[in-house]
Scaffold this motif. Structure first.
Motif, PDB file in Angstrom:
ATOM      1  N   PRO A 324       4.067   7.457 -15.942  1.00  0.00           N
ATOM      2  CA  PRO A 324       4.070   6.820 -14.618  1.00  0.00           C
ATOM      3  C   PRO A 324       2.658   6.702 -14.047  1.00  0.00           C
ATOM      4  O   PRO A 324       1.853   7.630 -14.172  1.00  0.00           O
ATOM      5  CB  PRO A 324       4.945   7.759 -13.791  1.00  0.00           C
ATOM      6  N   GLN A 325       2.385   5.566 -13.422  1.00  0.00           N
ATOM      7  CA  GLN A 325       1.039   5.238 -12.946  1.00  0.00           C
ATOM      8  C   GLN A 325       1.016   5.150 -11.418  1.00  0.00           C
ATOM      9  O   GLN A 325       2.037   4.902 -10.769  1.00  0.00           O
ATOM     10  CB  GLN A 325       0.585   3.917 -13.557  1.00  0.00           C
ATOM     11  N   PRO A 326      -0.181   5.315 -10.832  1.00  0.00           N
ATOM     12  CA  PRO A 326      -0.264   5.369  -9.368  1.00  0.00           C
ATOM     13  C   PRO A 326      -0.343   3.995  -8.703  1.00  0.00           C
ATOM     14  O   PRO A 326      -0.870   3.031  -9.260  1.00  0.00           O
ATOM     15  CB  PRO A 326      -1.559   6.143  -9.140  1.00  0.00           C
ATOM     16  N   ILE A 327       0.225   3.940  -7.509  1.00  0.00           N
ATOM     17  CA  ILE A 327      -0.061   2.884  -6.532  1.00  0.00           C
ATOM     18  C   ILE A 327      -0.855   3.558  -5.430  1.00  0.00           C
ATOM     19  O   ILE A 327      -0.359   4.489  -4.791  1.00  0.00           O
ATOM     20  CB  ILE A 327       1.232   2.286  -5.928  1.00  0.00           C
ATOM     21  N   PHE A 328      -2.067   3.129  -5.203  1.00  0.00           N
ATOM     22  CA  PHE A 328      -2.900   3.739  -4.167  1.00  0.00           C
ATOM     23  C   PHE A 328      -2.656   3.016  -2.844  1.00  0.00           C
ATOM     24  O   PHE A 328      -2.992   1.834  -2.695  1.00  0.00           O
ATOM     25  CB  PHE A 328      -4.372   3.685  -4.562  1.00  0.00           C
ATOM     26  N   VAL A 329      -2.034   3.729  -1.903  1.00  0.00           N
ATOM     27  CA  VAL A 329      -1.785   3.191  -0.559  1.00  0.00           C
ATOM     28  C   VAL A 329      -2.861   3.789   0.339  1.00  0.00           C
ATOM     29  O   VAL A 329      -2.796   4.962   0.727  1.00  0.00           O
ATOM     30  CB  VAL A 329      -0.378   3.549  -0.058  1.00  0.00           C
ATOM     31  N   THR A 330      -3.872   3.003   0.648  1.00  0.00           N
ATOM     32  CA  THR A 330      -5.033   3.514   1.373  1.00  0.00           C
ATOM     33  C   THR A 330      -5.020   3.012   2.815  1.00  0.00           C
ATOM     34  O   THR A 330      -4.319   2.067   3.164  1.00  0.00           O
ATOM     35  CB  THR A 330      -6.333   3.089   0.680  1.00  0.00           C
ATOM     36  N   GLY A 331      -5.842   3.644   3.620  1.00  0.00           N
ATOM     37  CA  GLY A 331      -5.955   3.255   5.015  1.00  0.00           C
ATOM     38  C   GLY A 331      -6.225   4.458   5.887  1.00  0.00           C
ATOM     39  O   GLY A 331      -6.123   5.612   5.450  1.00  0.00           O
ATOM     40  N   ALA A 332      -6.570   4.200   7.134  1.00  0.00           N
ATOM     41  CA  ALA A 332      -6.834   5.273   8.077  1.00  0.00           C
ATOM     42  C   ALA A 332      -5.543   5.999   8.424  1.00  0.00           C
ATOM     43  O   ALA A 332      -4.452   5.430   8.321  1.00  0.00           O
ATOM     44  CB  ALA A 332      -7.466   4.706   9.350  1.00  0.00           C
ATOM     45  N   PRO A 333      -5.630   7.267   8.839  1.00  0.00           N
ATOM     46  CA  PRO A 333      -4.437   7.917   9.363  1.00  0.00           C
ATOM     47  C   PRO A 333      -3.888   7.102  10.537  1.00  0.00           C
ATOM     48  O   PRO A 333      -4.652   6.518  11.304  1.00  0.00           O
ATOM     49  CB  PRO A 333      -4.952   9.280   9.834  1.00  0.00           C
ATOM     50  N   ARG A 334      -2.565   7.044  10.649  1.00  0.00           N
ATOM     51  CA  ARG A 334      -1.902   6.359  11.759  1.00  0.00           C
ATOM     52  C   ARG A 334      -2.025   4.839  11.670  1.00  0.00           C
ATOM     53  O   ARG A 334      -1.858   4.137  12.660  1.00  0.00           O
ATOM     54  CB  ARG A 334      -2.432   6.841  13.117  1.00  0.00           C
ATOM     55  N   SER A 335      -2.307   4.316  10.482  1.00  0.00           N
ATOM     56  CA  SER A 335      -2.443   2.864  10.340  1.00  0.00           C
ATOM     57  C   SER A 335      -1.172   2.215   9.808  1.00  0.00           C
ATOM     58  O   SER A 335      -1.079   0.986   9.779  1.00  0.00           O
ATOM     59  CB  SER A 335      -3.605   2.529   9.398  1.00  0.00           C
ATOM     60  N   GLY A 336      -0.198   3.007   9.350  1.00  0.00           N
ATOM     61  CA  GLY A 336       1.028   2.459   8.786  1.00  0.00           C
ATOM     62  C   GLY A 336       1.213   2.777   7.324  1.00  0.00           C
ATOM     63  O   GLY A 336       2.123   2.243   6.679  1.00  0.00           O
ATOM     64  N   THR A 337       0.390   3.663   6.763  1.00  0.00           N
ATOM     65  CA  THR A 337       0.499   3.980   5.339  1.00  0.00           C
ATOM     66  C   THR A 337       1.827   4.670   5.022  1.00  0.00           C
ATOM     67  O   THR A 337       2.404   4.445   3.944  1.00  0.00           O
ATOM     68  CB  THR A 337      -0.675   4.867   4.884  1.00  0.00           C
ATOM     69  N   THR A 338       2.325   5.505   5.927  1.00  0.00           N
ATOM     70  CA  THR A 338       3.593   6.187   5.671  1.00  0.00           C
ATOM     71  C   THR A 338       4.744   5.184   5.636  1.00  0.00           C
ATOM     72  O   THR A 338       5.661   5.294   4.808  1.00  0.00           O
ATOM     73  CB  THR A 338       3.852   7.267   6.732  1.00  0.00           C
ATOM     74  N   LEU A 339       4.708   4.194   6.517  1.00  0.00           N
ATOM     75  CA  LEU A 339       5.733   3.143   6.500  1.00  0.00           C
ATOM     76  C   LEU A 339       5.714   2.395   5.175  1.00  0.00           C
ATOM     77  O   LEU A 339       6.771   2.148   4.565  1.00  0.00           O
ATOM     78  CB  LEU A 339       5.507   2.181   7.660  1.00  0.00           C
ATOM     79  N   VAL A 340       4.533   2.042   4.698  1.00  0.00           N
ATOM     80  CA  VAL A 340       4.430   1.314   3.428  1.00  0.00           C
ATOM     81  C   VAL A 340       4.944   2.181   2.280  1.00  0.00           C
ATOM     82  O   VAL A 340       5.677   1.702   1.398  1.00  0.00           O
ATOM     83  CB  VAL A 340       2.972   0.865   3.188  1.00  0.00           C
ATOM     84  N   GLU A 341       4.598   3.460   2.279  1.00  0.00           N
ATOM     85  CA  GLU A 341       5.108   4.342   1.223  1.00  0.00           C
ATOM     86  C   GLU A 341       6.626   4.478   1.308  1.00  0.00           C
ATOM     87  O   GLU A 341       7.316   4.512   0.274  1.00  0.00           O
ATOM     88  CB  GLU A 341       4.462   5.725   1.324  1.00  0.00           C
ATOM     89  N   GLN A 342       7.163   4.540   2.523  1.00  0.00           N
ATOM     90  CA  GLN A 342       8.612   4.649   2.682  1.00  0.00           C
ATOM     91  C   GLN A 342       9.309   3.408   2.115  1.00  0.00           C
ATOM     92  O   GLN A 342      10.358   3.507   1.475  1.00  0.00           O
ATOM     93  CB  GLN A 342       8.949   4.818   4.166  1.00  0.00           C
ATOM     94  N   ILE A 343       8.716   2.235   2.340  1.00  0.00           N
ATOM     95  CA  ILE A 343       9.264   0.989   1.799  1.00  0.00           C
ATOM     96  C   ILE A 343       9.203   1.001   0.271  1.00  0.00           C
ATOM     97  O   ILE A 343      10.193   0.699  -0.423  1.00  0.00           O
ATOM     98  CB  ILE A 343       8.499  -0.227   2.371  1.00  0.00           C
ATOM     99  N   LEU A 344       8.047   1.338  -0.265  1.00  0.00           N
ATOM    100  CA  LEU A 344       7.884   1.341  -1.722  1.00  0.00           C
ATOM    101  C   LEU A 344       8.800   2.356  -2.390  1.00  0.00           C
ATOM    102  O   LEU A 344       9.423   2.068  -3.425  1.00  0.00           O
ATOM    103  CB  LEU A 344       6.424   1.633  -2.084  1.00  0.00           C
ATOM    104  N   SER A 345       8.904   3.556  -1.829  1.00  0.00           N
ATOM    105  CA  SER A 345       9.684   4.604  -2.488  1.00  0.00           C
ATOM    106  C   SER A 345      11.180   4.395  -2.343  1.00  0.00           C
ATOM    107  O   SER A 345      11.971   5.126  -2.955  1.00  0.00           O
ATOM    108  CB  SER A 345       9.286   5.981  -1.942  1.00  0.00           C
ATOM    109  N   ALA A 346      11.598   3.396  -1.535  1.00  0.00           N
ATOM    110  CA  ALA A 346      13.015   3.011  -1.517  1.00  0.00           C
ATOM    111  C   ALA A 346      13.385   2.226  -2.772  1.00  0.00           C
ATOM    112  O   ALA A 346      14.570   2.027  -3.058  1.00  0.00           O
ATOM    113  CB  ALA A 346      13.325   2.190  -0.265  1.00  0.00           C
ATOM    114  N   HIS A 347      12.387   1.753  -3.514  1.00  0.00           N
ATOM    115  CA  HIS A 347      12.628   1.042  -4.773  1.00  0.00           C
ATOM    116  C   HIS A 347      12.930   2.065  -5.868  1.00  0.00           C
ATOM    117  O   HIS A 347      12.256   3.097  -5.960  1.00  0.00           O
ATOM    118  CB  HIS A 347      11.401   0.214  -5.149  1.00  0.00           C
TER     119      HIS A 347
END
Length: 579
Positions: A324-347
């Protein structure tokens, strides 16, 4: 103690009298006797040990730690001293030092349960719960289970997002001893993380019954606020405001930040910002400040090293492995990175890695990996040498090895997310070690980002969130560095605006999934049904359906944000935002 000089004959009697005085809580006499002994024999270990006990009773803790460190230099193989030093460092919040001493204790006595307990606690508090779990399991192999150890192990599993296992351990801890306040409090926080708010409230009430004076007001207020009882939440914090002088500066500061978040939701924006400012001041007074010069130096060196002409000389890594390989979800804290990870990890093909320290650890180890006399990033120049041509492969494999220890990978998962905030600092190293890995850069209006960073206690980015000005300065530097990386090297890079995601979800989710190489899955639109526990400050928000109340919140705070607009204005316009 004094070389070949004989000790005065009265010292043993003084030691006995000092211990007796300490037992009677006669601290003045105990202190006087210790001083007399140490004036005659400065390295008398027994007198120093009595002094440690005295300092633990009367303070300050820093003095007790200093004396224990002195004893350890005299008797480096004393297990009890090493364990006590680790415990005091833990209580003082000096986690890295505590971990060093706990490791020493395990080396001195690998079958001693207290040594493993201290290392388990140190690793867990120092954001390494997976490693801490190993040592909790060793404690349970070596000693009879007790309620406190079981509850601490449950907290470790809660931090890993393994809530069902944590609940079972809390049940076991309560069965062993139902009168431990911290067991009920930890169980309440576990249920809150698992979205069972009524049960969390019941367990918090049990904790408060055991000791009404214990400092539970911040969690109590957060729990009430999450249930919509904002007035009650604010009343709890205001009722506890008189306790702030009795708690650590960072704890009191977090109380003010929670108050500010509640006031913000109530529309009382000026009061909210005042609370944020007060909380941050308290946290700075506790010793956490932005490492401005250190950050500036590193940013300059990264920009100087990662330039196209220099990078042409570096060998590409061999083909990526099939793991398994990484998807790097980058950005400042509080920018929406957790939301994007939540969307991706629903797959079904994606595992959530949360905030992985793996790439930062690889960067920190470059000097050793490549045997270089230089620091990172300059140490990467060793890759020009004939005997280091496989260096990037070794760094890549080191990252994957670290990630495998931290990410729960069930069958069918071909990708995992790494959403460590500000990981874009290492975009150069990411592009070298994982040239095919997708990098999703989550963007949000910079004024919204720094405002949200002001409302939370964050340590990312050299403690840049300790003030409004340092948050703005660091965010501006980071965006400049990303622009530099994009100019100088190829990146598989997707900028994704938080505002676009919130206002037009499905097209942007389709775009996101297509970018990382996955087919569209409608479960990704129902991210709020994703039952995983996101181990970040945004864990509660991403369990709600998509809402727009967080868009352009900065407009309510323009008067307070004016001082940092000049710092952020270039970034705001370059990203296509307006003020």
């Amino acid at each position: 103690m004094l070389g070949n000089t004989a000790l005065p004959s009265w010292i043993p009697d003084h030691i006995g009298r000092a211990v007796d005085a300490l037992d009677r809580c006669d601290t003045d006499t105990a202190h006087r006797l210790c001083v007399e002994i140490l004036e005659a024999a400065p390295n008398h270990v027994d007198a120093l040990k009595v002094l440690v006990c005295l300092l633990q009773a009367t303070g300050p803790m820093t003095a007790a730690i200093a004396v224990l460190q002195r004893i350890q230099r005299l008797t480096p193989d004393d297990l009890a001293v090493t364990q006590e030093l680790s415990g005091l460092l833990l209580r003082a919040g000096r986690l890295r030092e505590a971990e060093v001493q706990a490791r020493n204790a395990v080396r001195l006595s690998p079958d001693d349960p207290m040594s493993h307990t201290l290392l388990a606690m140190s690793l867990t508090d120092n954001h390494q719960p997976q490693a801490g779990e190993f040592h909790y399991r060793r404690v349970l192999e070596l000693a009879r289970p007790d309620a406190i150890t079981i509850a601490n192990f449950a907290w470790n599993l809660k931090l890993q997002g393994r809530l069902a296992e944590a609940r079972r351990l809390y049940e076991r801890a309560v069965a062993l001893d139902p009168a431990v306040l911290l067991t009920w409090l930890g169980w309440a926080q576990t249920e809150e993380a698992g979205r069972d708010l009524p049960r969390a409230s019941r367990f918090l009430a049990r904790a408060r019954c055991l000791d009404p004076s214990h400092d539970t007001h911040i969690f109590q207020a957060a729990l009430l606020a999450r249930q919509g009882a904002l007035d009650d939440a604010l009343a709890v914090l205001e009722g506890a405001s008189g306790q702030s002088a009795d708690v650590a500066g960072d704890v009191a500061g977090n109380g003010w930040l929670e108050r500010g978040r509640i006031l913000d939701r109530m529309g009382r924006h000026d009061e909210a910002f005042e609370a944020f400012t007060t909380g941050k001041a308290m946290i700075r007074e506790s010793g956490r400040r932005y490492a401005d010069q250190e950050a500036a130096d590193l940013f300059a060196r990264l920009a100087n090293f990662f330039i196209a002409d220099r990078l042409k000389l570096l060998p590409p890594p061999a083909a990526t492995l099939t793991s398994p390989q990484p998807i790097f979800v980058t950005g400042a804290p509080r920018s929406g990175t957790t939301l994007v990870e939540q969307i991706l990890s629903a797959h079904p093909a994606v595992a959530a890695g949360d905030e992985l320290p793996a790439m930062a650890a690889v960067a920190a180890g470059v000097t050793q990996t490549l045997g270089s006399p230089l620091a990172y990033p300059e140490a990467l120049s060793e890759l020009w040498m004939g005997d280091q041509r496989d260096g990037l492969e070794r760094m890549r494999d080191d990252y994957l090895r670290r990630a495998r220890r931290l990410v729960p990978l069930s069958p069918g998962k071909s990708l995992f997310t790494d959403k460590m905030p500000f990981n874009e600092l290492h975009l150069g190293l990411i592009a070298l070690t994982f040239p095919s890995a997708p990098v999703v850069h989550v963007l949000r209006h910079p004024l919204d980002v720094v405002l949200s960073m002001m409302s939370h206690d964050l340590t990312h980015g050299f403690n840049c969130a300790s003030s409004l000005e340092s948050a703005a300065r660091h965010c501006g530097r980071m965006l400049d560095l990303v622009a530099h990386y994009r100019r100088e090297m190829p990146l598989r890079y997707l900028p994704l605006r938080y505002e676009d995601l919130v206002q037009d979800l499905e097209p942007n989710v389709r775009r996101l999934l297509g970018f990382v190489g996955l087919g569209f899955d409608r479960r990704c639109l129902r991210f709020d049904e994703n039952r995983r526990y996101a181990r970040t400050a945004s864990y509660a928000q991403v369990t709600e359906k998509l809402y727009s109340r967080s868009l352009y919140r900065y407009r309510n705070y323009m008067r307070h944000l004016k001082p940092v607009i000049p710092l952020l204005e270039p970034a705001i316009h370059s990203l296509g935002y307006e003020i």
